[in-house]
Design an enzyme around this catalytic site. Structure first.
Site, mmCIF file in Angstrom:
data_model
loop_
_atom_site.group_PDB
_atom_site.id
_atom_site.type_symbol
_atom_site.label_atom_id
_atom_site.label_comp_id
_atom_site.label_asym_id
_atom_site.label_seq_id
_atom_site.Cartn_x
_atom_site.Cartn_y
_atom_site.Cartn_z
ATOM 1 N N GLY A 129 0.840 -1.207 0.000
ATOM 2 C CA GLY A 129 0.000 0.000 0.000
ATOM 3 C C GLY A 129 0.871 1.251 0.000
ATOM 4 O O GLY A 129 0.569 2.235 -0.673
ATOM 5 N N TRP A 162 2.299 1.699 -3.390
ATOM 6 C CA TRP A 162 1.283 2.172 -4.345
ATOM 7 C C TRP A 162 1.328 3.704 -4.441
ATOM 8 O O TRP A 162 1.096 4.266 -5.504
ATOM 9 C CB TRP A 162 -0.113 1.722 -3.875
ATOM 10 N N HIS A 163 1.630 4.345 -3.305
ATOM 11 C CA HIS A 163 1.596 5.808 -3.302
ATOM 12 C C HIS A 163 2.719 6.436 -4.099
ATOM 13 O O HIS A 163 2.592 7.576 -4.552
ATOM 14 C CB HIS A 163 1.637 6.332 -1.864
ATOM 15 N N GLY A 164 3.822 5.747 -4.250
ATOM 16 C CA GLY A 164 4.887 6.363 -5.026
ATOM 17 C C GLY A 164 6.120 5.490 -5.073
ATOM 18 O O GLY A 164 6.340 4.641 -4.207
ATOM 19 N N PHE A 197 0.163 10.151 -7.768
ATOM 20 C CA PHE A 197 0.179 8.728 -7.449
ATOM 21 C C PHE A 197 -0.562 8.015 -8.532
ATOM 22 O O PHE A 197 -0.903 7.255 -8.929
ATOM 23 C CB PHE A 197 -0.448 8.456 -6.095
#
Lengths: 398, 470
Positions: free
Chosen positions: B318, B321-323, B470
């Site tokens: 997770g 996923w953001h960066g 993102f």
């Protein structure tokens, strides 16, 4: 038409009405607030607008017209009436105007120069000589960044409708923002308001420690008041305009003042040039315009080149000039010098003009400045204007 | 084109005019939404439209093929293909350079000076959102949670639906797809809710933009920053990221409501959470439930005896996923640690009365601990490097002052905390008192006009929505 279709239309009509009325009310309140606080393009760009509004009169002048276009350094350092008098002594009859304005950068000046061009084209008139200041301090990245919140609003205030629509096609997001600023917000963007009101919350810039001697401060205040009173007495008709037509956009001239008053000006400027004030002024300009390192913003240099080309279209002669530098306080390190040389070479290459570099003019000494960058009235402006006459008088002869 | 710009206003009003008065039948409306959504997306970079459409087309046909076969092996193969396509797109555009540069750094640590070529491709806006959304469809069809629906245009439109295309919420096909097969008509009540959410979102976004300055003071300063200003910066970032992202989500939901579409809430007062687990039930709900349903459960969830490991891996991914940066990996790792720790602590017998306590003081203590941990997480999220994150952490906890400290710092601290509280109060009112406000036009409309006026009055230049990256 089915009932569901008509009811669906009714809902969308209601939604659109709510949007229109809601936005209308909000915009109305904003305009009321700015109006109540006397915030408008006129108050922000007072001198610029006054000069722009004088263009029809300028283009109707009988004599050939000379214009010096640039920053606040031109505003302080060029005396148009002195220029005209001394040019006449060289058998050149001209009417010159000071188009120096503080707070602008080449992006905005580009639009202002187009307005000047429009006015001259409208009367089918040409400028005899356009002197354009290349001010390195106006073209730095720092200068641009600090003005960023106001950029679209300033462009909107100076661009015409056609140019704003060109923005819409080139960059719809910015263009529509500009349309909004011009037609809905009366030239005042939200960023401009926030920038203005948020000033107190921003971290203060580094300051020079110390203070001026109290005697000097007292003397400065006294002299300052006397100078203000002196202007009121000597020029009772002066309407307190930022750009005054009878003075051709410049200031007063020593020939009109008493020797005592002129001496008082010199004394006053001497009280301004204390070490503390000069150091503080230099630091502030380093922080706001990067005046020692000169990291140039490409777009600002390109905009400056456009300004020169704009003037070239309606002027018999164009001269790009760098104003005298206060050599006691502004010395470029080698890397800044190299950057400046590169910028100058690029401007010369792209405009086909050789820049008149008067930065190290012998006739102008550090005592002729009021601070680290601006020439002082009745000394610096006199010496520099005289030098301009000597440089261009031959070209101005009929 | 972002929601709080004049160009979006022009776009949306034009859209409403055509949608409400010209395209009145179902099919033309779906086509019109699709074209409008592609125009909206293309305003950033039209070159990525084929990627978006291609992703939709691939998953549409794969889902049909999965639904059309009873062969489990074939179903699995098709699902693998869908996941590979989506993760492949994501990997190529978002993570390739990160992996290559990390490999080079790792080899450097071993003493090999490796010069890795990087792609340096532009990251398509919203790619993380629409690939996850598209993938959820094929997974749901594979699991038999939903049957594939015919209608490529409807599916592509659902994926490209402009209110939620670039920054979510991440919708499930079963939430949004049926709405494109049976186009809804808005009710006036839904429209009023939409206006309320749009205004709330605009206000949050405006507040977030204003908080960007104190955040930059703490995170981007080239000189030493005082402890006070570091705390202000971290608190301000908590407000900025919430105002920015929740603001965008509110506007997305509100805009969809104006044309009758329902999008579920994405935030539910996250900073009143009483534990890290509770925080993730309130923050970016569409992502946390996506990760739970499609990653955590796929790994076995609670059933395999590896619950804590599964939670930890889910949070780690997770974060990623953001960066594509180690700071995001560390952020995911940190949340993985605090969530698994919370679960582990709940199993300790002598702590059970603490967890179940209804004492106000214990609740306050749990809130304070959670908020503090969330703040620490935000340092990793916002810092430009792990070293910088560590410096900020130290700065927060070891008192220091500098001569450059803003004399207005305490005022800014007060304003930052007030903004955080005010954003939550506004959300609480909308969550719990919305209907009461909507029923009172004398309250609703002045509130909306006041909110809009504030948003039009205040502005900061070029602060795009953080979650777009993102």
């Amino acid at each position: 038409m089915s009932s569901s279709t008509s009811s669906s239309r009714g809902i969308y009509l209601k939604i659109l009405t709510a949007i229109t009325l809601g936005m209308g009310a909000s915009v109305g309140i904003i305009r009321l607030i700015t109006y109540a606080n006397d915030v408008s393009g006129d108050t922000i760009l007072g001198r610029v607008y006054e000069a722009r509004d004088a263009l029809p009169q300028i283009t109707a002048e009988e004599n050939p017209v000379v214009m010096f276009f640039g920053s606040s350094m031109v505003e302080a350092g060029f005396s148009p009436r002195q220029f005209d008098r001394q040019a006449a002594e060289h058998a050149a009859t001209v009417k010159s105007f000071n188009f120096g304005f503080g707070g602008l950068n080449p992006l905005y000046q580009d639009y202002l120069s187009r307005r000047i061009e429009d006015a001259f084209n409208e009367k089918n008139r040409r400028l005899k000589l356009a002197m354009i200041e290349f001010n390195p301090f106006q073209a730095t990245v720092t200068r641009r960044q600090r003005a960023l919140p106001d950029e679209d609003a300033f462009i909107t205030m100076l661009a015409d409708d056609k140019e704003i629509w060109e923005w819409v096609w080139r960059d719809p997001e910015r263009g529509i923002r500009m349309l909004n600023i011009r037609y809905i917000r009366d030239n005042i963007s939200a960023e401009m308001i926030t920038h203005h009101f948020g000033g107190d919350l921003r971290a203060p810039m580094e300051r020079i420690s110390g203070r001026d001697d109290e005697e000097v401060v007292k003397r400065r205040d006294e002299l300052g008041q006397k100078l203000v009173d002196g202007v009121r007495e000597d020029y009772p008709d002066y309407p307190n305009a930022a750009w005054y037509y009878p003075w051709q956009g410049g200031g007063t001239i020593p020939e009109e003042r008493s020797p005592e008053m002129v001496a008082m000006y010199h004394d006053y400027y001497a009280t301004l040039r204390t070490e503390y004030r000069m150091k503080s002024d230099r630091l502030r300009r380093v922080q706001t315009a990067d005046i020692l390192q000169l990291n140039f913003d490409e777009e600002l240099i390109e905009a400056f080149i456009r300004i020169v080309k704009n003037f070239q279209r309606f002027s018999d002669q164009v001269a790009v000039i760098m104003l005298p530098r206060n050599t006691a306080w502004i010395q470029y390190p080698p890397e800044a010098r190299a950057r400046l040389d590169d910028a100058v070479a690029r401007i010369e290459r792209e405009t086909g003009l050789e820049i008149y570099d008067f930065q190290d003019l012998d006739a102008v000494t550090p005592e002729m400045f009021s601070d680290t960058t601006h020439l002082a009235r009745y000394s610096g402006d006199v010496a520099f204007t005289q030098h301009l006459v000597e440089t261009f008088a031959e070209d101005l002869k009929p | 084109m972002v929601f709080n710009t004049p160009i979006f206003f022009v776009f949306f009003v034009t859209f409403l005019l055509f949608y409400g008065f010209v395209f009145l039948q179902k099919k033309p409306r779906v086509y019109f939404i699709l074209v409008s959504s592609l125009v909206f997306y293309g305003a950033w970079n039209y070159k990525f439209i084929p990627l978006l459409v291609g992703s939709a087309v691939a998953d549409y046909f794969i889902a049909l093929a999965i639904g059309g076969t009873d062969d489990q092996r074939r179903k699995k193969l098709l699902l693998t293909l869908s996941i590979s396509i989506n993760l492949g797109i994501l990997g190529l555009f978002k993570y390739a350079d990160f992996v290559l540069s990390s490999v080079a750094d790792f080899l450097g640590l071993l003493g090999y000076q490796a010069s890795m070529p990087t792609l340096e491709w532009v990251l398509p806006v919203g790619i993380s959102f629409y690939t996850f959304q598209s993938m959820s469809y094929t997974i749901d069809v594979y699991r038999g949670v939903m049957t594939p629906r015919k209608g490529l245009i409807a599916f592509t439109t659902a994926l490209a639906f402009f209110p939620q295309l670039v920054a979510g919420p991440i919708l499930r096909a079963r939430q949004i797809l049926p709405q494109f097969h049976d186009i809804p008509t808005p009710t006036w009540d839904a429209a009023k809710r939409g206006f309320l959410l749009i205004t709330s979102g605009l206000l949050k976004k405006t507040a977030a933009d204003l908080l960007a300055a104190p955040v930059a003071t703490a995170f981007d300063a080239s000189t030493a920053v005082s402890t006070l200003e570091t705390w202000i910066g971290v608190l301000a970032f908590a407000g900025q990221i919430y105002g920015d992202f929740a603001g965008y989500s509110d506007m997305a939901i509100g805009i969809a409501l104006l044309i009758g579409f329902q999008i579920p809430l994405n935030f539910r007062l996250p900073y009143i959470a009483s534990s890290p687990i509770d925080f993730w039930r309130r923050w970016h709900i569409s992502l946390s439930t996506w990760l739970r349903d499609y990653l955590y459960i796929s790994m076995g969830g609670n059933r395999t005896g590896h619950r804590l490991r599964n939670i930890f891996v889910t949070m780690l991914l997770g974060g990623l996923w953001h960066g594509a940066a180690w700071t995001f990996v560390a952020w995911g790792f940190f949340h993985g640690v605090i969530i698994t720790a919370t679960h582990a602590l709940r199993e300790i017998d002598w702590l059970k009365p603490f967890h179940g306590s209804s004492s106000r003081w214990i609740k306050l203590l749990k809130w304070a601990m959670t908020f503090y941990l969330v703040l620490l997480g935000w340092i990793l999220f916002r810092a430009t490097s792990l070293q910088s994150a560590w410096d900020i952490f130290v700065n927060m906890h070891v008192w220091s002052n500098t001569p450059h400290t803003n004399p207005s710092a305490w005022i800014i601290a007060g304003l930052t905390i007030s903004t955080l509280v005010w954003m939550h109060l506004m959300d609480a009112v909308i969550l719990h008192k919305r209907e009461a406000i909507e029923k009172r036009p004398w309250l609703l409309w002045p509130l909306l006009i006041l909110g809009q006026t504030l948003c039009l009055f205040i502005g900061e230049p070029s602060n795009e929505f953080i979650y777009f990256q993102f």
